[in-house]
Design an enzyme around this catalytic site. Structure first.
Site, PDB file in Angstrom:
ATOM      1  N   ARG A  12       0.821  -1.214   0.000  1.00 32.46           N
ATOM      2  CA  ARG A  12       0.000   0.000   0.000  1.00 32.46           C
ATOM      3  C   ARG A  12       0.854   1.263   0.000  1.00 32.46           C
ATOM      4  O   ARG A  12       0.410   2.319  -0.471  1.00 32.46           O
ATOM      5  CB  ARG A  12      -0.986  -0.012   1.176  1.00 32.46           C
ATOM      6  CG  ARG A  12      -2.121  -0.998   1.004  1.00 32.46           C
ATOM      7  CD  ARG A  12      -3.054  -0.994   2.208  1.00 32.46           C
ATOM      8  NE  ARG A  12      -2.375  -1.381   3.419  1.00 32.46           N
ATOM      9  CZ  ARG A  12      -2.170  -2.641   3.803  1.00 32.46           C
ATOM     10  NH1 ARG A  12      -2.629  -3.625   3.076  1.00 32.46           N
ATOM     11  NH2 ARG A  12      -1.520  -2.906   4.916  1.00 32.46           N
ATOM     12  N   GLU A  46       3.596  -6.322  13.008  1.00 32.79           N
ATOM     13  CA  GLU A  46       2.506  -6.495  13.975  1.00 32.79           C
ATOM     14  C   GLU A  46       1.907  -7.903  13.861  1.00 32.79           C
ATOM     15  O   GLU A  46       1.505  -8.489  14.847  1.00 32.79           O
ATOM     16  CB  GLU A  46       1.428  -5.432  13.746  1.00 32.79           C
ATOM     17  CG  GLU A  46       0.435  -5.318  14.895  1.00 32.79           C
ATOM     18  CD  GLU A  46      -0.715  -4.359  14.577  1.00 32.79           C
ATOM     19  OE1 GLU A  46      -0.736  -3.748  13.511  1.00 32.79           O
ATOM     20  OE2 GLU A  46      -1.604  -4.270  15.445  1.00 32.79           O
TER      21      GLU A  46
HETATM   22  P1  AMP Z   1       4.901  -2.315  11.215  1.00 33.40           P
HETATM   23  O1  AMP Z   1       6.145  -2.905  10.637  1.00 33.40           O
HETATM   24  O2  AMP Z   1       4.419  -3.069  12.427  1.00 33.40           O
HETATM   25  O3  AMP Z   1       5.024  -0.836  11.476  1.00 33.40           O
HETATM   26  O4  AMP Z   1       3.759  -2.569  10.163  1.00 33.40           O
HETATM   27  C1  AMP Z   1       3.537  -1.665   9.174  1.00 33.40           C
HETATM   28  C2  AMP Z   1       3.025  -2.319   7.923  1.00 33.40           C
HETATM   29  O5  AMP Z   1       2.009  -3.288   8.172  1.00 33.40           O
HETATM   30  C3  AMP Z   1       2.444  -1.256   7.077  1.00 33.40           C
HETATM   31  O6  AMP Z   1       3.022  -1.396   5.795  1.00 33.40           O
HETATM   32  C4  AMP Z   1       0.968  -1.488   7.071  1.00 33.40           C
HETATM   33  O7  AMP Z   1       0.534  -1.515   5.739  1.00 33.40           O
HETATM   34  C5  AMP Z   1       0.752  -2.848   7.724  1.00 33.40           C
HETATM   35  N1  AMP Z   1      -0.117  -2.808   8.921  1.00 33.40           N
HETATM   36  C6  AMP Z   1       0.252  -3.118  10.183  1.00 33.40           C
HETATM   37  N2  AMP Z   1      -0.753  -3.006  11.043  1.00 33.40           N
HETATM   38  C7  AMP Z   1      -1.804  -2.586  10.328  1.00 33.40           C
HETATM   39  C8  AMP Z   1      -3.165  -2.265  10.648  1.00 33.40           C
HETATM   40  N3  AMP Z   1      -3.648  -2.341  11.904  1.00 33.40           N
HETATM   41  N4  AMP Z   1      -3.971  -1.842   9.646  1.00 33.40           N
HETATM   42  C9  AMP Z   1      -3.499  -1.745   8.380  1.00 33.40           C
HETATM   43  N5  AMP Z   1      -2.251  -2.045   8.016  1.00 33.40           N
HETATM   44  C10 AMP Z   1      -1.404  -2.466   8.957  1.00 33.40           C
END
Ligand code: AMP
Length: 174
Positions: free
Chosen positions: A62, A99
Site C-alpha cells: 500500500r 505487527e
Molecule cells: P509495522 O512494521 O508493524 O510498522 O507494520 C507496518 C506495515 O504493516 C504497514 O506497511 C501497514 O501496511 C501494515 N499494517 C500493520 N498493522 C496494520 C493495521 N492495523 N492496519 C493496516 N495495516 C497495517
C-alpha cells in the site's frame, strides 16, 4: 470538515483482519475518492518541508500507492522497497518482525545513489519494524533519509521509537 477530518472519516476500521485481535485500517475509501486521495498526497508531500527530494521510497504494497503519487508531486523518482523475491535485479535484504508476522524486505542496490535525499512513505506506522528495516536498507546504500511519513500512525505501538532520531510525520494518529 478540514482535509484531515475528512481523511480520518474515510479510513475504515475492519475488526479481526487479517487475524483475530487486529483492527485493520482500510485506506481504500481514501483512494477511491479523487479529492481525498489528492489531499493525502499533498499533505504527505508537505512533510518534506520544502526540501528537494531525489527519491520517494514506498513500502510494499500500500505504500507504493501513496509514495508514487508523492514522488510525482515532488518531481522526485519513485523507488519500491519490496517483499522478498519480487525484485529482479541485484538487491540488499533486511529481515524484520511486524505487527502480525515476520518478513524480509529488499531494495535494488542501484535504486538510490549515495547522498541522495530520500523521503520514505508508507500507509501506516504500526510497530515500526517495516519502516526501520527500510531505513536500514537505505542507509546501507548511503542515502540521506530526510524523514519517514505515514498516512496513519498507531501511536500505542510506539513505532516511532524504532526509528531513532529520524523525523517522523503522520497525518492521522490513533
Ligand atoms: P509495522 O512494521 O508493524 O510498522 O507494520 C507496518 C506495515 O504493516 C504497514 O506497511 C501497514 O501496511 C501494515 N499494517 C500493520 N498493522 C496494520 C493495521 N492495523 N492496519 C493496516 N495495516 C497495517
Amino acid at each position: 470538515m478540514s482535509g484531515i477530518d475528512e481523511l480520518a472519516a474515510a479510513v475504515r476500521d475492519v475488526e479481526d483482519f487479517p487475524k483475530p485481535g487486529i483492527i485493520f485500517k482500510d485506506i481504500t475509501p481514501v483512494l477511491g475518492d479523487a479529492d481525498l486521495f489528492a489531499k493525502s498526497l499533498e499533505l504527505l508531500g508537505e512533510t518534506a518541508g520544502g526540501q528537494k527530494i531525489d527519491k520517494v521510497v514506498g513500502i510494499d504494497a500500500r505504500g507504493f500507492i501513496f509514495a508514487a503519487g508523492v514522488a510525482q508531486n515532488l518531481q522526485a523518482g519513485f523507488v519500491p522497497v519490496r517483499k522478498e523475491g519480487k525484485l529482479p535485479w541485484t538487491t540488499r535484504k533486511m529481515a524484520y518482525t511486524l505487527e502480525y508476522g515476520e518478513n524480509v524486505v529488499e531494495i535494488h542496490e542501484d535504486a538510490v545513489l549515495p547522498g541522495e535525499k530520500v523521503l520514505l512513505v508508507d500507509d501506516l506506522l504500526a510497530t515500526g519494524g517495516t519502516a526501520a528495516a527500510a531505513v536500514r536498507l537505505l542507509r546501507a546504500l548511503d542515502a540521506d533519509v530526510v524523514a519517514a511519513s505515514f498516512l496513519i500512525e498507531l501511536e500505542f505501538l510506539k513505532g516511532r521509537e524504532k526509528l531513532g532520531e529520524l523525523p517522523i510525520h503522520s497525518l492521522l494518529k490513533y
